[in-house]
Design an enzyme around this catalytic site. Structure first.
Site, mmCIF file in Angstrom:
data_model
loop_
_atom_site.group_PDB
_atom_site.id
_atom_site.type_symbol
_atom_site.label_atom_id
_atom_site.label_comp_id
_atom_site.label_asym_id
_atom_site.label_seq_id
_atom_site.Cartn_x
_atom_site.Cartn_y
_atom_site.Cartn_z
ATOM 1 N N ASP A 76 0.030 1.228 4.194
ATOM 2 C CA ASP A 76 1.419 1.299 4.692
ATOM 3 C C ASP A 76 2.059 2.621 4.292
ATOM 4 O O ASP A 76 1.583 3.325 3.398
ATOM 5 C CB ASP A 76 2.258 0.130 4.163
ATOM 6 C CG ASP A 76 2.415 0.154 2.646
ATOM 7 O OD1 ASP A 76 1.394 0.363 1.947
ATOM 8 O OD2 ASP A 76 3.548 -0.007 2.163
ATOM 9 N N GLU A 164 2.214 -1.627 -0.168
ATOM 10 C CA GLU A 164 2.380 -1.067 -1.511
ATOM 11 C C GLU A 164 3.795 -0.525 -1.678
ATOM 12 O O GLU A 164 4.398 -0.662 -2.734
ATOM 13 C CB GLU A 164 1.364 0.065 -1.737
ATOM 14 C CG GLU A 164 1.287 0.564 -3.176
ATOM 15 C CD GLU A 164 2.268 1.680 -3.503
ATOM 16 O OE1 GLU A 164 2.411 1.996 -4.686
ATOM 17 O OE2 GLU A 164 2.903 2.240 -2.578
HETATM 18 ZN ZN LIG Z 1 1.338 5.400 -2.263
#
Ligand SMILES: [Zn+2]
Length: 399
Positions: A76, A164
Site C-alpha cells: 500500500d 502498513e
Molecule cells: Zn513503508
C-alpha cells in the site's frame, strides 16, 4: 526482468490504503496487486506462492538445517498524498535540481545520487518507492535465488502485506503458520540503513464533559468543554512536541480536536524509545486528568490510553546476529551500513512482538509520503544484492 521494470509496473497500481475502510485489505486494488505478486512469485519458481486474501507468501527451500528467513514489504501507499496515475520518470542524474512538471527536487536532497538513474513521479503524486522499491528488490532477488544451488542458500520465505501505512500491515499475520525463524522488512529510507530501535507508542483520547448555558447568564455555571480541553493541553510540556524533539527524545502530539461547549474531544499520540520514559509520559497524563477532575468534578475528564506498539530493540538485542548479518551483507555489496533510531514504528516492531524478530532495512528511497519521493535504480539493485547476501550468510550460520 530488471528491477526498474518491476518497480514501474508495481507503481502503476493505485494501492492507496484507506483508514476509514471496514475491509481488510482496506482497498480492493491492494488485493489486485497482491494476487499479481503471487502469480509472479510462482512464475519465477517459488514454491507455495499464494495470496490468501490478506497476505501474499511464498517459500524457497535451501540448505537442510538452515534457518528460514522471511523478507517482507508492503504494497500500500500512504493516504497522505495521491497514489493514482503515477507517472514514473527516469532521470539520468548528473547534478542540480530535478524540475518535474508539478514539483522540484532540490540538489541538496539529491546530493548522494549523482551518477545514478533516479526515478520520480511527475510531482503531482507520490512515487510509491515506499514500499514498492522493497517489493521490486525482493522479487528481483528471488528470481536470481531460485537458480542457485539449494545448499548455497538458507530457507527463504517472502511475505507481501497490505495496509502498513494505516497501522494494520501485519494485523492478522500468524507467525507460527508463517514458519520463519526471523525476518527483515525492507521498508526504510536511503541505502545502508539498518533500523532496530523504534518508538514505544500509545494513543490517547481525552473526552471532556461540559455544561452549556446561555452565555449571558453563564457566570459560575457554564463548564465550557473546549476551554477545559485547552487547559488539559496546556499542562503538557511544550518542549516535548514533535516540532521540538529529535533523536531519542519522545513527545506528546495533539492530532485532532472536535466538539463544542457540552463535550469536547482531543486525540493525541505519545511516543518514546525508552520504556521507562514512555510509562512516565502516560503516568503524567493520568495525574493531570486526576488533578483536573478534582478541580472541576469527578467525571469531567475521561482519558483513554491505548498502547499501539513497542520498541523492538529488546527483542533484536537478543537476536543481534540479525544486525551483524545485515551489516556484513551491506559491506559485501560495497555499501556502508548505518543504524539510526526510527522516530516511528515499523511492521517489524509488531512482528518482533508476535515472535518473529524483524529489523528494518533500507529500500534506497527518499522523501516518502511526498510528491518529491524518489529512488535511484542502482539502490534498488543494491538492495536485491543485499537480500541475496543475507541468504548466503544464513546458509552457513547457526543461530
Ligand atoms: Zn513503508
Amino acid at each position: 526482468m530488471k528491477v526498474e521494470e518491476r518497480f514501474i509496473k508495481y507503481v502503476s497500481f493505485d494501492t492507496t490504503s484507506d483508514e476509514n475502510s471496514e475491509t481488510y485489505p482496506s482497498t480492493h486494488s491492494q488485493s489486485v496487486l497482491l494476487s499479481l505478486l503471487a502469480e509472479e512469485l510462482k512464475s519465477v519458481g517459488m514454491s507455495n506462492a499464494a495470496f490468501d486474501g490478506k497476505y501474499t507468501t511464498a517459500y524457497l527451500p535451501g540448505k537442510k538445517g538452515s534457518p528460514t528467513v522471511c523478507f517482507i514489504s508492503h504494497v500500500d501507499t500512504s493516504p497522505d498524498v495521491s497514489g493514482k496515475d503515477i507517472k514514473a520518470t527516469i532521470t539520468d542524474y548528473k547534478g542540480g535540481d530535478i524540475v518535474l512538471p508539478y514539483a522540484t527536487i532540490s540538489a541538496s536532497e539529491l546530493k548522494d545520487c549523482v551518477g545514478t538513474r533516479v526515478i520520480t513521479s511527475d510531482g503531482s503524486t507520490l512515487l510509491g518507492a515506499d514500499d514498492k522499491a522493497g517489493v521490486a528488490a525482493i522479487m528481483t532477488a528471488m528470481e536470481k535465488l531460485v537458480k542457485t544451488d539449494p545448499s548455497s542458500r538458507c530457507n527463504i520465505k517472502v511475505m507481501f502485506t497490505p495496509d502498513e501505512e494505516i497501522g494494520n500491515g501485519v494485523r492478522d499475520v500468524d507467525v507460527r503458520a508463517l514458519g520463519a525463524d526471523f525476518g527483515y522488512t525492507i521498508d526504510g529510507g536511503p541505502l545502508g540503513e539498518i533500523e532496530y530501535e523504534n518508538f514505544n507508542a500509545a494513543g490517547l483520547e481525552v473526552t471532556v464533559f461540559g455544561r452549556s448555558i446561555h452565555p449571558g447568564s453563564a457566570k459560575n455555571i457554564m463548564k465550557n468543554a473546549i476551554d477545559l480541553l485547552f487547559e488539559f493541553h496546556s499542562l503538557l510540556p511544550v518542549e516535548q512536541r514533535p516540532v521540538n524533539t529529535e533523536g531519542y527524545e519522545g513527545f506528546y502530539m495533539i492530532k485532532g480536536v472536535s466538539g463544542g461547549v457540552e463535550k469536547a474531544e482531543g486525540s493525541y499520540i505519545i511516543r518514546d524509545h525508552d520504556m521507562h520514559k514512555f510509562n512516565q509520559k502516560k503516568e503524567f497524563v493520568r495525574s493531570a486528568i486526576e488533578f483536573l477532575n478534582r478541580k472541576y468534578g469527578e467525571g469531567t475528564f475521561v482519558a483513554e490510553i491505548k498502547d499501539s506498539y513497542y520498541n523492538m530493540s529488546d527483542i533484536i538485542n537478543k537476536n543481534f546476529h540479525l544486525i551483524e548479518s545485515a551489516r556484513l551483507a551491506f559491506e559485501r555489496v560495497g555499501v556502508t551500513p548505518k543504524s539510526i533510531p526510527i522516530r516511528g514504528g515499523t511492521d517489524g516492531a509488531m512482528l518482533s512482538y508476535k515472535g518473529l524478530p524483524c529489523p528494518n532495512l533500507s529500500t534506497g528511497g527518499y522523501n516518502f509520503h511526498s510528491r518529491t519521493e524518489f529512488v535511484p535504480i542502482e539502490s534498488m539493485e543494491k538492495m536485491s544484492e543485499v537480500v541475496i547476501e543475507l541468504v548466503r550468510i544464513y546458509a552457513n550460520k547457526n543461530t
